[in-house]
Scaffold this active site. Structure first.
Site, PDB file in Angstrom:
ATOM      1  N   THR A  45     -15.416  -9.474   0.819  1.00  0.00           N
ATOM      2  CA  THR A  45     -15.505  -8.175   0.806  1.00  0.00           C
ATOM      3  C   THR A  45     -14.468  -7.439   1.428  1.00  0.00           C
ATOM      4  OG1 THR A  45     -16.752  -8.058   2.815  1.00  0.00           O
ATOM      5  CG2 THR A  45     -18.130  -8.437   0.783  1.00  0.00           C
ATOM      6  N   ASP A 146     -37.840  -2.509  -8.623  1.00  0.00           N
ATOM      7  CA  ASP A 146     -36.566  -2.961  -8.994  1.00  0.00           C
ATOM      8  C   ASP A 146     -36.769  -2.655 -10.531  1.00  0.00           C
ATOM      9  OD1 ASP A 146     -34.687  -4.798 -10.266  1.00  0.00           O
ATOM     10  OD2 ASP A 146     -35.005  -6.244  -8.830  1.00  0.00           O
ATOM     11  N   ARG A 208     -25.842  -2.978   1.442  1.00  0.00           N
ATOM     12  CA  ARG A 208     -24.629  -2.232   1.524  1.00  0.00           C
ATOM     13  C   ARG A 208     -24.801  -0.772   2.271  1.00  0.00           C
ATOM     14  NH1 ARG A 208     -22.565  -6.526   1.077  1.00  0.00           N
ATOM     15  NH2 ARG A 208     -21.147  -7.204  -0.470  1.00  0.00           N
ATOM     16  N   GLU A 236     -17.616   0.747   7.663  1.00  0.00           N
ATOM     17  CA  GLU A 236     -17.350  -0.757   8.659  1.00  0.00           C
ATOM     18  C   GLU A 236     -15.830  -0.998   8.593  1.00  0.00           C
ATOM     19  OE1 GLU A 236     -19.403  -4.079   6.843  1.00  0.00           O
ATOM     20  OE2 GLU A 236     -21.367  -2.880   6.859  1.00  0.00           O
ATOM     21  N   HIS A 253     -22.995  -6.656   9.879  1.00  0.00           N
ATOM     22  CA  HIS A 253     -23.020  -7.348   8.494  1.00  0.00           C
ATOM     23  C   HIS A 253     -22.769  -8.727   8.491  1.00  0.00           C
ATOM     24  CE1 HIS A 253     -21.373  -6.483   3.866  1.00  0.00           C
ATOM     25  NE2 HIS A 253     -22.102  -7.491   4.167  1.00  0.00           N
ATOM     26  N   TYR A 257     -24.389 -14.496   6.897  1.00  0.00           N
ATOM     27  CA  TYR A 257     -23.220 -15.527   7.721  1.00  0.00           C
ATOM     28  C   TYR A 257     -23.929 -16.803   8.356  1.00  0.00           C
ATOM     29  CZ  TYR A 257     -19.094 -12.664   7.730  1.00  0.00           C
ATOM     30  OH  TYR A 257     -17.992 -12.023   7.296  1.00  0.00           O
TER      31      TYR A 257
HETATM   32  N1  LIG Z   1     -25.865  -8.241   4.833  1.00  0.00           N
HETATM   33  C1  LIG Z   1     -25.210  -9.233   4.038  1.00  0.00           C
HETATM   34  O1  LIG Z   1     -24.589 -10.326   4.724  1.00  0.00           O
HETATM   35  C2  LIG Z   1     -25.564  -9.692   2.764  1.00  0.00           C
HETATM   36  C3  LIG Z   1     -25.843 -11.100   2.398  1.00  0.00           C
HETATM   37  C4  LIG Z   1     -26.149 -11.254   0.946  1.00  0.00           C
HETATM   38  C5  LIG Z   1     -26.330 -10.017  -0.022  1.00  0.00           C
HETATM   39  N2  LIG Z   1     -25.882  -8.800   0.699  1.00  0.00           N
HETATM   40  C6  LIG Z   1     -26.141  -7.656  -0.269  1.00  0.00           C
HETATM   41  O2  LIG Z   1     -27.533  -7.732  -0.616  1.00  0.00           O
HETATM   42  C7  LIG Z   1     -27.775  -6.918  -2.003  1.00  0.00           C
HETATM   43  C8  LIG Z   1     -28.501  -7.982  -2.834  1.00  0.00           C
HETATM   44  O3  LIG Z   1     -28.227  -9.149  -2.787  1.00  0.00           O
HETATM   45  P1  LIG Z   1     -28.707 -10.392  -3.995  1.00  0.00           P
HETATM   46  O4  LIG Z   1     -28.044 -11.532  -3.709  1.00  0.00           O
HETATM   47  O5  LIG Z   1     -30.138 -10.118  -3.857  1.00  0.00           O
HETATM   48  O6  LIG Z   1     -28.347  -9.375  -5.281  1.00  0.00           O
HETATM   49  P2  LIG Z   1     -28.836  -9.713  -6.519  1.00  0.00           P
HETATM   50  O7  LIG Z   1     -28.051  -9.180  -7.729  1.00  0.00           O
HETATM   51  O8  LIG Z   1     -29.244 -10.937  -6.879  1.00  0.00           O
HETATM   52  O9  LIG Z   1     -30.215  -8.728  -6.813  1.00  0.00           O
HETATM   53  C9  LIG Z   1     -30.314  -7.295  -6.838  1.00  0.00           C
HETATM   54  C10 LIG Z   1     -31.235  -6.619  -7.225  1.00  0.00           C
HETATM   55  O10 LIG Z   1     -31.493  -5.481  -7.170  1.00  0.00           O
HETATM   56  C11 LIG Z   1     -31.994  -4.896  -8.148  1.00  0.00           C
HETATM   57  N3  LIG Z   1     -31.576  -3.529  -8.396  1.00  0.00           N
HETATM   58  C12 LIG Z   1     -30.337  -3.154  -9.125  1.00  0.00           C
HETATM   59  N4  LIG Z   1     -30.435  -1.764  -8.993  1.00  0.00           N
HETATM   60  C13 LIG Z   1     -31.586  -1.386  -8.442  1.00  0.00           C
HETATM   61  C14 LIG Z   1     -31.830  -0.044  -8.057  1.00  0.00           C
HETATM   62  N5  LIG Z   1     -31.524   1.054  -8.199  1.00  0.00           N
HETATM   63  N6  LIG Z   1     -33.300   0.183  -7.508  1.00  0.00           N
HETATM   64  C15 LIG Z   1     -33.990  -1.169  -7.174  1.00  0.00           C
HETATM   65  N7  LIG Z   1     -33.332  -2.353  -7.656  1.00  0.00           N
HETATM   66  C16 LIG Z   1     -32.428  -2.557  -8.303  1.00  0.00           C
HETATM   67  C17 LIG Z   1     -31.467  -5.545  -9.703  1.00  0.00           C
HETATM   68  O11 LIG Z   1     -32.391  -5.496 -10.873  1.00  0.00           O
HETATM   69  C18 LIG Z   1     -31.705  -7.220  -8.992  1.00  0.00           C
HETATM   70  O12 LIG Z   1     -32.947  -7.665  -9.167  1.00  0.00           O
HETATM   71  C19 LIG Z   1     -26.494  -6.852  -2.399  1.00  0.00           C
HETATM   72  O13 LIG Z   1     -26.001  -5.679  -2.111  1.00  0.00           O
HETATM   73  C20 LIG Z   1     -25.446  -7.714  -1.736  1.00  0.00           C
HETATM   74  O14 LIG Z   1     -24.184  -7.437  -1.830  1.00  0.00           O
HETATM   75  C21 LIG Z   1     -25.629  -8.587   1.989  1.00  0.00           C
HETATM   76  O1  LIG Z   2     -21.942  -9.773  -0.575  1.00  0.00           O
HETATM   77  C1  LIG Z   2     -22.271 -10.917   0.170  1.00  0.00           C
HETATM   78  O2  LIG Z   2     -22.316 -11.833  -0.199  1.00  0.00           O
HETATM   79  C2  LIG Z   2     -22.516 -10.346   1.652  1.00  0.00           C
HETATM   80  O3  LIG Z   2     -22.153  -9.232   1.941  1.00  0.00           O
HETATM   81  C3  LIG Z   2     -21.361 -11.107   2.541  1.00  0.00           C
HETATM   82  O4  LIG Z   2     -22.340 -11.319   3.990  1.00  0.00           O
HETATM   83  C4  LIG Z   2     -20.117 -10.521   2.676  1.00  0.00           C
HETATM   84  O5  LIG Z   2     -19.463 -11.254   3.520  1.00  0.00           O
HETATM   85  P1  LIG Z   2     -17.820 -10.967   3.739  1.00  0.00           P
HETATM   86  O6  LIG Z   2     -17.136 -11.264   2.454  1.00  0.00           O
HETATM   87  O7  LIG Z   2     -17.715  -9.670   4.334  1.00  0.00           O
HETATM   88  O8  LIG Z   2     -17.508 -12.077   4.980  1.00  0.00           O
END
Ligand SMILES: NC(=O)c1ccc[n+]([C@@H]2O[C@H](COP(=O)([O-])OP(=O)(O)OC[C@H]3O[C@@H](n4cnc5c(N)ncnc54)[C@H](O)[C@@H]3O)[C@@H](O)[C@H]2O)c1
Ligand SMILES: O=C(O)[C@H](O)[C@H](O)COP(=O)(O)O
Length: 370
Positions: A45, A146, A208, A236, A253, A257
């Protein structure tokens, strides 16, 4: 073939060298000059993948070893006919482990009894589906919002956002970061939405920064009208330290991980490249992972369940790391000492608690002793 790769993608080194010259560069430093003769970019990212970076590059494929793809200008790539791939589901087990550890921490440190409470899930994709299982196993009723899924699958299984906001004791956000469009999530949780949440409820964001309006949130944290848990932040790695101090639990974040989350991202990235260029790496998997999933003994009772979850992953360690060294936000991510997903542990012991753990993480090995 020439590949430019972020140098913080674990387990990647050596995988592609037989087929390509691979240049490893820090994600935030990858420049247009680095991309001048590259065929492929493997990113995280931390690289903004846009016209400025790629306009003088012959690049054919961009792979991000993450689920999130908001750092990629898809419109520009499509204009140029550049293919992009992400890694759906790679770290969903990691975020489910993070949420399990968070609930265990809330039960132990904040007197939060999960049984009979309502859990609001905003976004139910790869991560949300696994988090739903965790919340249900901990005795909570789950309300799911959703709208894209409701539009495709029918609204019966889903709740509107207002209902989720008004009825939930804890809300966890798992949506993609969309800056515009019908399902825009930028600034989704603004003053109006926050004002509808139950007094004393919890708001968790591991999706995010930018989805919660931080300045609005702060107003609700002053007197704990809302309790916040943030893993992701605006701006961030230079996060708002005042906000950080107002949160009940914080991290840098890292919800995705775990060793498994990162290894899956790398494996899927290599396989995307193998598919695209027809390389003999189509079933490649990251190997020599640094930690074995250990055996965890589980005794009877709620406290023992909490201790078992904490043994798999203690979320407080990440909270303390960020609070004590917020200036090292990105350094700590780069040097993260990861745990395995809870799904990779073996839980042995009390039948009742093992049943709950099995419901939370069906992939984990569970052995009842009674
Ligand atoms: N903090 C971290 O390290 C970390 C790790 C994994 C994922 N993420 C983030 O978490 C989020 C979800 O990841 P994921 O793998 O489940 O993604 P995904 O694409 O599999 O699922 C996202 C879901 O959100 C729904 N959606 C889209 N717009 C919406 C809205 N306006 N309101 C409600 N629901 C909505 C979609 O229909 C889908 O079902 C992403 O932003 C991803 O980048 C962060
Ligand atoms: O989008 C993702 O998969 C997660 O936010 C993931 O943790 C991001 O990790 P990074 O690319 O910042 O290492």
């Amino acid at each position: 073939m020439k590949i430019v790769a972020d140098d913080r993608i674990p387990y990647l080194q050596g995988a592609l060298e037989e087929f390509a010259e691979v240049n490893y560069i820090a994600g935030a430093k990858i420049s247009a000059e680095d991309m001048r003769d590259a065929d492929v970019l493997i990113t995280r990212t931390r690289t903004t993948v846009n016209r400025e970076l790629l306009q003088n590059s012959p690049i054919k494929l961009v792979v991000t070893a993450t689920i999130g793809h908001d750092h990629i200008d898809k419109e520009y790539l499509s204009e140029r006919g550049i293919v992009w791939k992400n890694c759906p589901g790679c770290n969903s087990g990691s975020v489910a482990t993070y949420l399990s550890a968070l609930l265990a921490h809330m039960m132990q440190g904040h007197n939060f009894e999960t049984k009979g409470k309502t859990f609001g899930l905003i976004g139910c994709g790869n991560v949300g589906k696994r988090v739903k299982r965790v919340a249900e196993a901990m005795g909570m009723k789950v309300l799911v919002n959703d709208p894209p899924r409701a539009e495709r699958e029918g609204s019966d299984l889903f709740s509107d956002l207002d209902t989720v906001l008004k009825q939930s004791d804890i809300i966890s956000i798992h949506v993609p970061f969309y800056k515009q469009g019908q399902f825009k999530t930028l600034d989704l949780m603004d003053d109006d939405k926050l004002s509808k949440m139950k007094k004393g409820s919890w708001l968790v964001n591991s999706s995010r920064g930018g989805i919660i309006v931080e300045k609005d949130l702060k107003k609700y944290l002053v007197d704990s009208t809302i309790n916040a848990v943030l893993d992701v932040w605006d701006n961030e790695p230079k996060i708002d330290l005042e906000l950080m101090k107002m949160c009940k639990l914080v991290s840098s974040h890292i919800a995705g991980y775990s060793v498994d989350g990162k290894a899956n991202g790398t494996s899927m990235s290599v396989r995307h490249i193998a598919e695209f260029f027809d390389l003999d790496l189509k079933s490649w998997r990251a190997s020599n992972l640094p930690l074995e999933g250990k055996k965890i003994q589980v005794k009877a009772g709620r406290e023992a369940l909490i201790e078992a979850i904490k043994e798999a992953y203690d979320i407080m360690e990440d909270d303390e790391k960020l609070r004590f060294t917020p200036e090292n936000f990105e350094i700590n991510r780069g040097q993260y000492q990861a745990h395995r997903d809870m799904a990779n542990y073996e839980f042995i012991g009390d039948q009742e608690n093992c049943k709950i753990l099995k419901a939370m993480m069906p992939e984990a090995v569970i052995k009842n002793e009674s």
